[in-house]
Design a protein around this motif. Structure first.
Motif, PDB file in Angstrom:
ATOM      1  N   GLU A   3       0.844  -1.193   0.000  1.00  0.00           N
ATOM      2  CA  GLU A   3       0.000   0.000   0.000  1.00  0.00           C
ATOM      3  C   GLU A   3       0.885   1.250   0.000  1.00  0.00           C
ATOM      4  O   GLU A   3       1.979   1.249   0.563  1.00  0.00           O
ATOM      5  N   ASN A   4       0.417   2.303  -0.637  1.00  0.00           N
ATOM      6  CA  ASN A   4       1.176   3.556  -0.655  1.00  0.00           C
ATOM      7  C   ASN A   4       1.376   4.076   0.761  1.00  0.00           C
ATOM      8  O   ASN A   4       0.445   4.077   1.561  1.00  0.00           O
ATOM      9  N   THR A   6       2.466   7.289   1.314  1.00  0.00           N
ATOM     10  CA  THR A   6       2.089   8.698   1.285  1.00  0.00           C
ATOM     11  C   THR A   6       0.598   8.819   1.026  1.00  0.00           C
ATOM     12  O   THR A   6       0.119   8.466  -0.047  1.00  0.00           O
ATOM     13  N   LYS A   7      -0.119   9.299   2.043  1.00  0.00           N
ATOM     14  CA  LYS A   7      -1.578   9.406   1.972  1.00  0.00           C
ATOM     15  C   LYS A   7      -2.016  10.764   2.505  1.00  0.00           C
ATOM     16  O   LYS A   7      -1.306  11.385   3.286  1.00  0.00           O
ATOM     17  N   THR A   9      -3.662  13.477   4.830  1.00  0.00           N
ATOM     18  CA  THR A   9      -3.832  13.558   6.276  1.00  0.00           C
ATOM     19  C   THR A   9      -4.887  14.621   6.586  1.00  0.00           C
ATOM     20  O   THR A   9      -5.348  15.319   5.692  1.00  0.00           O
ATOM     21  N   TRP A  46      -0.119  15.491   2.453  1.00  0.00           N
ATOM     22  CA  TRP A  46       0.070  14.047   2.246  1.00  0.00           C
ATOM     23  C   TRP A  46       1.376  13.689   2.946  1.00  0.00           C
ATOM     24  O   TRP A  46       2.444  13.842   2.366  1.00  0.00           O
ATOM     25  N   THR A  54      -6.039  14.924  -7.218  1.00  0.00           N
ATOM     26  CA  THR A  54      -5.700  13.502  -7.123  1.00  0.00           C
ATOM     27  C   THR A  54      -5.907  12.827  -8.470  1.00  0.00           C
ATOM     28  O   THR A  54      -6.632  13.329  -9.333  1.00  0.00           O
ATOM     29  N   GLY A  65      -2.972   2.766  -7.351  1.00  0.00           N
ATOM     30  CA  GLY A  65      -3.142   3.577  -6.160  1.00  0.00           C
ATOM     31  C   GLY A  65      -3.575   4.975  -6.511  1.00  0.00           C
ATOM     32  O   GLY A  65      -3.879   5.282  -7.660  1.00  0.00           O
ATOM     33  N   ASP A  66      -3.603   5.820  -5.513  1.00  0.00           N
ATOM     34  CA  ASP A  66      -3.996   7.213  -5.685  1.00  0.00           C
ATOM     35  C   ASP A  66      -2.828   8.092  -5.274  1.00  0.00           C
ATOM     36  O   ASP A  66      -2.081   7.769  -4.347  1.00  0.00           O
ATOM     37  N   SER A  67      -2.695   9.214  -5.972  1.00  0.00           N
ATOM     38  CA  SER A  67      -1.654  10.167  -5.647  1.00  0.00           C
ATOM     39  C   SER A  67      -2.147  11.570  -5.962  1.00  0.00           C
ATOM     40  O   SER A  67      -3.213  11.747  -6.551  1.00  0.00           O
TER      41      SER A  67
END
Length: 144
Positions: A3-4, A6-7, A9, A46, A54, A65-67
């Motif tokens: 899993e990434n 960097t998410k 916050t 993030w 995003t 994933g999402d970024s």
């Protein structure tokens, strides 16, 4: 699949900017304004990166994933400016053309390093941000 790390916050942008070294805070605020304008999105923290917008990616390997579309981190040696779309193969010539006009910087694969904003042309940086966003949106269109 991993899993990434960097998410997004819940840290507010004001609280985050307040942690930036005082001598770099104005440059950080300028980058927030520039990237907000380029992306049309509000800043989101993030991890230790301020991201805007995003996108969802899915690689041929199956990793997905999402970024954030664009972002920056006020690191000690230099600002790290994340322009992932400039790394896409069809963007290299345009990226190199813009970099030749940018000013004093270092460029990694998709990360631009700038010690202080006074060293670069902010108009060129905004062009790069716009190019990066457009390239990512084309490469990874929203799923419907």
């Amino acid at each position: 699949m991993a899993e990434n790390k960097t998410k997004p916050t819940a840290i507010s942008i004001d609280d985050y900017i307040a942690t930036v070294a005082p001598e770099r805070r104005q440059d950080a605020e300028t980058l927030v304004d520039l990237m907000k304008r380029a992306s049309g999105e509000p800043p989101v923290v993030w991890g230790s990166i301020v991201g805007f917008g995003t996108y969802h990616y899915r690689y041929e390997s199956g990793r997905e994933g999402d970024s954030f579309l664009i972002g920056f981190a006020p690191r000690k040696p230099a600002f790290s400016v994340y322009l992932m779309g400039t790394y896409l193969p069809k963007q290299h010539a345009e990226r190199d053309r813009l970099l030749s006009r940018l000013g004093k910087h270092k460029m990694g694969k998709a990360c631009l390093y700038v010690k202080k904003l006074a060293d670069i042309d902010l108009g060129v940086l905004e062009e790069m941000a716009n190019m990066s966003i457009a390239a990512l949106k084309k490469a990874y269109p929203p799923e419907t």
